[in-house]
Design a protein around this motif. Sequence first.
Motif, mmCIF file in Angstrom:
data_model
loop_
_atom_site.group_PDB
_atom_site.id
_atom_site.type_symbol
_atom_site.label_atom_id
_atom_site.label_comp_id
_atom_site.label_asym_id
_atom_site.label_seq_id
_atom_site.Cartn_x
_atom_site.Cartn_y
_atom_site.Cartn_z
ATOM 1 N N SER A 1 -7.914 5.852 -5.343
ATOM 2 C CA SER A 1 -6.678 5.834 -4.547
ATOM 3 C C SER A 1 -5.614 6.806 -5.029
ATOM 4 O O SER A 1 -4.552 6.920 -4.412
ATOM 5 C CB SER A 1 -6.077 4.420 -4.568
ATOM 6 O OG SER A 1 -5.601 4.106 -5.873
ATOM 7 N N VAL B 1 -6.724 1.158 -0.391
ATOM 8 C CA VAL B 1 -5.712 0.102 -0.281
ATOM 9 C C VAL B 1 -5.994 -1.002 -1.302
ATOM 10 O O VAL B 1 -5.091 -1.477 -1.998
ATOM 11 C CB VAL B 1 -5.661 -0.458 1.152
ATOM 12 C CG1 VAL B 1 -4.797 -1.719 1.209
ATOM 13 C CG2 VAL B 1 -5.121 0.592 2.116
ATOM 14 N N ALA B 2 -7.258 -1.409 -1.388
ATOM 15 C CA ALA B 2 -7.634 -2.442 -2.353
ATOM 16 C C ALA B 2 -7.388 -1.976 -3.783
ATOM 17 O O ALA B 2 -6.929 -2.748 -4.640
ATOM 18 C CB ALA B 2 -9.092 -2.829 -2.164
ATOM 19 N N VAL C 1 2.403 -6.077 -2.395
ATOM 20 C CA VAL C 1 1.626 -7.326 -2.450
ATOM 21 C C VAL C 1 0.986 -7.482 -3.818
ATOM 22 O O VAL C 1 1.036 -8.554 -4.441
ATOM 23 C CB VAL C 1 0.562 -7.343 -1.334
ATOM 24 C CG1 VAL C 1 -0.375 -8.535 -1.516
ATOM 25 C CG2 VAL C 1 1.221 -7.391 0.037
ATOM 26 N N GLY C 2 0.363 -6.419 -4.312
ATOM 27 C CA GLY C 2 -0.289 -6.491 -5.612
ATOM 28 C C GLY C 2 0.679 -6.806 -6.738
ATOM 29 O O GLY C 2 0.359 -7.574 -7.652
ATOM 30 N N ALA D 1 0.354 -2.240 -0.047
ATOM 31 C CA ALA D 1 -0.593 -2.760 -1.043
ATOM 32 C C ALA D 1 0.068 -2.913 -2.403
ATOM 33 O O ALA D 1 -0.171 -3.896 -3.127
ATOM 34 C CB ALA D 1 -1.797 -1.827 -1.141
ATOM 35 N N GLN D 2 0.892 -1.944 -2.767
ATOM 36 C CA GLN D 2 1.590 -2.007 -4.056
ATOM 37 C C GLN D 2 2.524 -3.205 -4.133
ATOM 38 O O GLN D 2 2.582 -3.904 -5.164
ATOM 39 C CB GLN D 2 2.369 -0.706 -4.275
ATOM 40 C CG GLN D 2 1.490 0.512 -4.488
ATOM 41 C CD GLN D 2 2.186 1.808 -4.127
ATOM 42 O OE1 GLN D 2 3.368 1.820 -3.757
ATOM 43 N NE2 GLN D 2 1.468 2.919 -4.222
ATOM 44 N N ARG E 1 0.438 2.362 3.960
ATOM 45 C CA ARG E 1 -0.592 1.416 3.489
ATOM 46 C C ARG E 1 -0.521 1.260 1.979
ATOM 47 O O ARG E 1 -0.650 0.148 1.451
ATOM 48 C CB ARG E 1 -1.981 1.894 3.918
ATOM 49 C CG ARG E 1 -2.277 1.769 5.400
ATOM 50 C CD ARG E 1 -3.746 1.959 5.682
ATOM 51 N NE ARG E 1 -4.212 3.301 5.363
ATOM 52 C CZ ARG E 1 -4.285 4.302 6.244
ATOM 53 N NH1 ARG E 1 -3.912 4.110 7.505
ATOM 54 N NH2 ARG E 1 -4.736 5.490 5.870
ATOM 55 N N HIS E 2 -0.333 2.373 1.281
ATOM 56 C CA HIS E 2 -0.236 2.314 -0.179
ATOM 57 C C HIS E 2 0.955 1.456 -0.605
ATOM 58 O O HIS E 2 0.831 0.602 -1.497
ATOM 59 C CB HIS E 2 -0.083 3.730 -0.749
ATOM 60 C CG HIS E 2 -1.364 4.384 -1.121
ATOM 61 N ND1 HIS E 2 -2.452 4.430 -0.281
ATOM 62 C CD2 HIS E 2 -1.748 5.041 -2.254
ATOM 63 C CE1 HIS E 2 -3.438 5.076 -0.877
ATOM 64 N NE2 HIS E 2 -3.035 5.452 -2.079
ATOM 65 N N GLU F 1 -5.115 0.208 -4.814
ATOM 66 C CA GLU F 1 -3.682 0.192 -5.086
ATOM 67 C C GLU F 1 -3.171 -1.225 -5.323
ATOM 68 O O GLU F 1 -2.357 -1.469 -6.213
ATOM 69 C CB GLU F 1 -2.911 0.847 -3.936
ATOM 70 C CG GLU F 1 -2.971 2.350 -3.925
ATOM 71 C CD GLU F 1 -2.335 2.980 -5.153
ATOM 72 O OE1 GLU F 1 -1.106 2.842 -5.332
ATOM 73 O OE2 GLU F 1 -3.070 3.612 -5.928
ATOM 74 N N ALA F 2 -3.667 -2.167 -4.522
ATOM 75 C CA ALA F 2 -3.234 -3.560 -4.695
ATOM 76 C C ALA F 2 -3.706 -4.118 -6.028
ATOM 77 O O ALA F 2 -2.924 -4.729 -6.778
ATOM 78 C CB ALA F 2 -3.765 -4.410 -3.537
#
Length: 221
Positions: free
Chosen positions: A62, A7-8, A94-95, A91-92, A87-88, A10-11
């Motif tokens: 990821s 997750v981290a 937000v990132g 994260a995408q 989740r991916h 991907e973000a």
Amino acid sequence: MSVARPVAAEALGTALLLAIVVGSGIMGERLAGGNVAIALLANSIATGAGLVVLILVFGPISGAQFNPAVTLAAWLHGDMDGRAAARHVAAQLVGAVIGVWAAHAMFGEPILQLSTKLRDGPAQGLSELLATFGLVGTIAGVQRSRPELTPVAVGLYVTAAYWFTASTAFANPAVTIARSLTESFAGIAPGSVPLFVTAEIAGAGLAVAVFGWLLKKDVAA
């Protein structure tokens, strides 16, 4: 591997991608002296090159999808379960927003912006559908034949798609949504976002169907 690391990845990877897309757009526009072709050339080269590096770095962690359309394709193909895909995508998204804000900060621009650059009409929608179709197809085909070349293939395809599509190939719902938050060269008006996102999702779904058939392994009789 823990849930947190993919997750981290991907973000962070998506944030860096948007920083590249928006930052190179700002730099290209500032240096091009009003020549849009030169600004687009700078934007496309930086984005394609950056993608190669980001996929190489984050791929082992990821899958380096950085794109809800690619994640959707992976889920439809059975490579991810629904929870991992959700989740991916979160994260995408937000990132992507963080990456736009980071680009603004680097160039001394106001952090919070909204684009006024309209990108409307059937030609734009068709461009996004075909751009995303080609991107997902590129990933599917190269991963089957030469998986080690996937980062280079994706980078080259995106660089080319900037130029052969009328929309400059966003091909990514997270990128599209985040780029509505910048009034820079890379921006898209919020009102144009639904058309792009719908076309991108449709393109991904179509690519899963078409390339799933084309690349299907024949079963020996």
